[in-house]
Design a protein around this motif. Structure first.
Motif, PDB file in Angstrom:
ATOM      1  N   GLU A 147      59.625  46.215  33.960  1.00 36.93           N
ATOM      2  CA  GLU A 147      58.471  46.398  33.072  1.00 36.93           C
ATOM      3  C   GLU A 147      57.912  45.056  32.615  1.00 36.93           C
ATOM      4  O   GLU A 147      56.690  44.862  32.546  1.00 36.93           O
ATOM      5  CB  GLU A 147      58.887  47.239  31.871  1.00 36.93           C
ATOM      6  N   SER A 148      58.799  44.101  32.327  1.00 42.05           N
ATOM      7  CA  SER A 148      58.353  42.760  31.923  1.00 42.05           C
ATOM      8  C   SER A 148      57.602  42.068  33.060  1.00 42.05           C
ATOM      9  O   SER A 148      56.589  41.401  32.841  1.00 42.05           O
ATOM     10  CB  SER A 148      59.557  41.923  31.501  1.00 42.05           C
ATOM     11  N   LEU A 149      58.111  42.226  34.288  1.00 41.50           N
ATOM     12  CA  LEU A 149      57.447  41.628  35.439  1.00 41.50           C
ATOM     13  C   LEU A 149      56.057  42.224  35.634  1.00 41.50           C
ATOM     14  O   LEU A 149      55.087  41.510  35.905  1.00 41.50           O
ATOM     15  CB  LEU A 149      58.297  41.824  36.689  1.00 41.50           C
ATOM     16  N   ALA A 150      55.946  43.531  35.497  1.00 37.22           N
ATOM     17  CA  ALA A 150      54.645  44.179  35.633  1.00 37.22           C
ATOM     18  C   ALA A 150      53.671  43.700  34.559  1.00 37.22           C
ATOM     19  O   ALA A 150      52.482  43.455  34.824  1.00 37.22           O
ATOM     20  CB  ALA A 150      54.808  45.698  35.569  1.00 37.22           C
ATOM     21  N   GLY A 151      54.183  43.522  33.335  1.00 38.90           N
ATOM     22  CA  GLY A 151      53.338  43.023  32.254  1.00 38.90           C
ATOM     23  C   GLY A 151      52.869  41.600  32.510  1.00 38.90           C
ATOM     24  O   GLY A 151      51.714  41.246  32.247  1.00 38.90           O
ATOM     25  N   ALA A 152      53.791  40.752  33.052  1.00 39.28           N
ATOM     26  CA  ALA A 152      53.409  39.371  33.359  1.00 39.28           C
ATOM     27  C   ALA A 152      52.337  39.330  34.448  1.00 39.28           C
ATOM     28  O   ALA A 152      51.383  38.543  34.377  1.00 39.28           O
ATOM     29  CB  ALA A 152      54.638  38.574  33.772  1.00 39.28           C
ATOM     30  N   LEU A 153      52.492  40.170  35.483  1.00 36.54           N
ATOM     31  CA  LEU A 153      51.490  40.221  36.545  1.00 36.54           C
ATOM     32  C   LEU A 153      50.136  40.700  36.015  1.00 36.54           C
ATOM     33  O   LEU A 153      49.080  40.168  36.375  1.00 36.54           O
ATOM     34  CB  LEU A 153      51.969  41.127  37.670  1.00 36.54           C
ATOM     35  N   ALA A 154      50.169  41.718  35.146  1.00 43.25           N
ATOM     36  CA  ALA A 154      48.925  42.233  34.580  1.00 43.25           C
ATOM     37  C   ALA A 154      48.243  41.193  33.702  1.00 43.25           C
ATOM     38  O   ALA A 154      47.014  41.026  33.748  1.00 43.25           O
ATOM     39  CB  ALA A 154      49.217  43.501  33.782  1.00 43.25           C
ATOM     40  N   ALA A 155      49.052  40.462  32.896  1.00 44.31           N
ATOM     41  CA  ALA A 155      48.468  39.438  32.026  1.00 44.31           C
ATOM     42  C   ALA A 155      47.844  38.325  32.853  1.00 44.31           C
ATOM     43  O   ALA A 155      46.750  37.826  32.537  1.00 44.31           O
ATOM     44  CB  ALA A 155      49.544  38.884  31.094  1.00 44.31           C
ATOM     45  N   GLN A 156      48.535  37.924  33.922  1.00 39.92           N
ATOM     46  CA  GLN A 156      48.013  36.864  34.762  1.00 39.92           C
ATOM     47  C   GLN A 156      46.730  37.296  35.471  1.00 39.92           C
ATOM     48  O   GLN A 156      45.766  36.536  35.571  1.00 39.92           O
ATOM     49  CB  GLN A 156      49.060  36.427  35.783  1.00 39.92           C
ATOM     50  N   ALA A 157      46.712  38.533  35.965  1.00 38.71           N
ATOM     51  CA  ALA A 157      45.503  39.053  36.612  1.00 38.71           C
ATOM     52  C   ALA A 157      44.339  39.130  35.619  1.00 38.71           C
ATOM     53  O   ALA A 157      43.194  38.820  35.970  1.00 38.71           O
ATOM     54  CB  ALA A 157      45.790  40.428  37.207  1.00 38.71           C
ATOM     55  N   ALA A 158      44.639  39.516  34.366  1.00 39.08           N
ATOM     56  CA  ALA A 158      43.584  39.587  33.349  1.00 39.08           C
ATOM     57  C   ALA A 158      43.029  38.200  33.038  1.00 39.08           C
ATOM     58  O   ALA A 158      41.821  38.030  32.860  1.00 39.08           O
ATOM     59  CB  ALA A 158      44.129  40.243  32.082  1.00 39.08           C
ATOM     60  N   ASN A 159      43.922  37.191  32.986  1.00 33.32           N
ATOM     61  CA  ASN A 159      43.462  35.825  32.717  1.00 33.32           C
ATOM     62  C   ASN A 159      42.577  35.311  33.849  1.00 33.32           C
ATOM     63  O   ASN A 159      41.548  34.665  33.602  1.00 33.32           O
ATOM     64  CB  ASN A 159      44.671  34.903  32.541  1.00 33.32           C
ATOM     65  N   VAL A 160      42.969  35.583  35.090  1.00 32.71           N
ATOM     66  CA  VAL A 160      42.155  35.154  36.228  1.00 32.71           C
ATOM     67  C   VAL A 160      40.801  35.859  36.218  1.00 32.71           C
ATOM     68  O   VAL A 160      39.761  35.255  36.472  1.00 32.71           O
ATOM     69  CB  VAL A 160      42.902  35.414  37.547  1.00 32.71           C
ATOM     70  N   SER A 161      40.810  37.158  35.912  1.00 36.88           N
ATOM     71  CA  SER A 161      39.557  37.910  35.845  1.00 36.88           C
ATOM     72  C   SER A 161      38.653  37.381  34.734  1.00 36.88           C
ATOM     73  O   SER A 161      37.432  37.267  34.908  1.00 36.88           O
ATOM     74  CB  SER A 161      39.860  39.397  35.630  1.00 36.88           C
ATOM     75  N   ALA A 162      39.253  37.037  33.590  1.00 37.17           N
ATOM     76  CA  ALA A 162      38.462  36.496  32.478  1.00 37.17           C
ATOM     77  C   ALA A 162      37.852  35.151  32.851  1.00 37.17           C
ATOM     78  O   ALA A 162      36.698  34.857  32.504  1.00 37.17           O
ATOM     79  CB  ALA A 162      39.335  36.358  31.235  1.00 37.17           C
ATOM     80  N   GLU A 163      38.620  34.337  33.579  1.00 39.45           N
ATOM     81  CA  GLU A 163      38.090  33.045  34.007  1.00 39.45           C
ATOM     82  C   GLU A 163      36.939  33.233  34.992  1.00 39.45           C
ATOM     83  O   GLU A 163      35.936  32.502  34.938  1.00 39.45           O
ATOM     84  CB  GLU A 163      39.198  32.209  34.638  1.00 39.45           C
ATOM     85  N   MET A 164      37.050  34.203  35.879  1.00 43.45           N
ATOM     86  CA  MET A 164      35.951  34.477  36.804  1.00 43.45           C
ATOM     87  C   MET A 164      34.699  34.905  36.049  1.00 43.45           C
ATOM     88  O   MET A 164      33.586  34.472  36.377  1.00 43.45           O
ATOM     89  CB  MET A 164      36.370  35.560  37.799  1.00 43.45           C
ATOM     90  N   THR A 165      34.875  35.728  35.023  1.00 48.43           N
ATOM     91  CA  THR A 165      33.730  36.166  34.216  1.00 48.43           C
ATOM     92  C   THR A 165      33.098  34.985  33.492  1.00 48.43           C
ATOM     93  O   THR A 165      31.865  34.851  33.443  1.00 48.43           O
ATOM     94  CB  THR A 165      34.181  37.222  33.200  1.00 48.43           C
ATOM     95  N   THR A 166      33.944  34.113  32.939  1.00 54.16           N
ATOM     96  CA  THR A 166      33.432  32.932  32.241  1.00 54.16           C
ATOM     97  C   THR A 166      32.648  32.035  33.188  1.00 54.16           C
ATOM     98  O   THR A 166      31.560  31.544  32.856  1.00 54.16           O
ATOM     99  CB  THR A 166      34.595  32.145  31.619  1.00 54.16           C
ATOM    100  N   GLN A 167      33.195  31.820  34.384  1.00 47.77           N
ATOM    101  CA  GLN A 167      32.503  30.973  35.354  1.00 47.77           C
ATOM    102  C   GLN A 167      31.183  31.593  35.793  1.00 47.77           C
ATOM    103  O   GLN A 167      30.187  30.884  35.998  1.00 47.77           O
ATOM    104  CB  GLN A 167      33.405  30.732  36.577  1.00 47.77           C
ATOM    105  N   ARG A 168      31.155  32.900  35.931  1.00 48.12           N
ATOM    106  CA  ARG A 168      29.918  33.570  36.336  1.00 48.12           C
ATOM    107  C   ARG A 168      28.837  33.403  35.261  1.00 48.12           C
ATOM    108  O   ARG A 168      27.678  33.104  35.566  1.00 48.12           O
ATOM    109  CB  ARG A 168      30.194  35.040  36.597  1.00 48.12           C
ATOM    110  N   LEU A 169      29.226  33.596  33.992  1.00 50.27           N
ATOM    111  CA  LEU A 169      28.267  33.431  32.895  1.00 50.27           C
ATOM    112  C   LEU A 169      27.794  31.979  32.787  1.00 50.27           C
ATOM    113  O   LEU A 169      26.608  31.719  32.541  1.00 50.27           O
ATOM    114  CB  LEU A 169      28.896  33.892  31.580  1.00 50.27           C
ATOM    115  N   THR A 170      28.725  31.048  32.965  1.00 44.26           N
ATOM    116  CA  THR A 170      28.357  29.634  32.929  1.00 44.26           C
ATOM    117  C   THR A 170      27.375  29.298  34.039  1.00 44.26           C
ATOM    118  O   THR A 170      26.399  28.556  33.842  1.00 44.26           O
ATOM    119  CB  THR A 170      29.612  28.758  33.052  1.00 44.26           C
TER     120      THR A 170
END
Length: 239
Positions: A147-170
């Protein structure tokens, strides 16, 4: 005809020329902190004899004084081009470093809360389960670590997705700014071409042109090329 009046006129021309020189010097001092301002100097030229000879008389004077020939911007075109190139490279490297720093922070590797740490703990729990296959504690530990591993993967994927959104807006904001700056540069080019035809000093317009060209180079990596009429064309990736 030479005489007292012509001598006074010669002295008057010197006063007019030096008045322009003082005005330019004052303008330089007033704009010492203005972004993109280039210092000016006044070039003078001698006012000699008339170029068209008279029919019944000859010119007996030694000249008619001095007049302002031009107001010259004290800049170096080669250095200006190099500055635009280096600003473009610096802007690219700064944006890249900022984006990579955010990605590194979002990924969190190496670190105690990253995916690699969660993966190591998950493997360790399987080793513990292999040593005690029937133990409830070992089984529960495997499930918890999974469960911890799944949470870490989800958090990392969310951070990458957020960075993509930020770069797109920029990027969208940068495109809008490029359109605005390019429009202003086109307007300035037209003003320079018109003023040059009218014989008006275009030093201030040239300063504005250089500032806009430098900003376009920072935003797009484009290359600004000065034209013979004083306007600037900016090419991006050869276009």
């Amino acid at each position: 005809m030479s005489g007292t009046l012509s001598s006074l006129n010669t002295a008057l021309s010197a006063l007019r020329y030096n008045r322009v020189a003082m005005d330019v010097a004052s303008h330089n001092i007033a704009n010492v902190a203005t972004e993109g301002y280039n210092r000016r100097r006044v070039d003078g030229e001698s006012m000699g004899a008339p170029v068209v000879p008279a029919r019944w008389s000859t010119y007996e004077g030694a000249g008619s004084g001095v007049r302002t020939s031009s107001i010259v911007r004290m800049n170096d075109v080669l250095l200006d081009n190099r500055a635009r190139t280096e600003h473009s490279s610096l802007s690219y490297l700064q944006l890249r470093a900022t984006a990579l720093a955010r990605m590194e922070s979002g990924v969190g590797e190496p670190g105690d809360s990253g995916v690699s740490a969660a993966m190591a703990d998950f493997r360790s729990s399987w080793q513990d389960l292999a040593n005690d296959p029937g133990g409830n504690a070992a089984r529960g530990q495997v499930l918890a670590r999974a469960e911890s591993l799944a949470g870490a993967l989800a958090a990392q994927a969310a951070n990458v997705s957020a960075e993509m959104t930020t770069q797109r807006l920029t990027l969208q904001g940068s495109v809008a700014e490029v359109d605005t700056v390019a429009t202003e540069l086109a307007t300035t080019n037209r003003a320079i071409a018109t003023a040059a035809l009218d014989g008006v000093d275009v030093s201030d317009l040239a300063d504005t042109r250089d500032v806009l060209g430098l900003r376009l180079a920072e935003l797009t990596g484009g290359v600004g090329l000065l034209q013979p009429d004083g306007t600037m064309d900016v090419s991006v990736a050869g276009v």
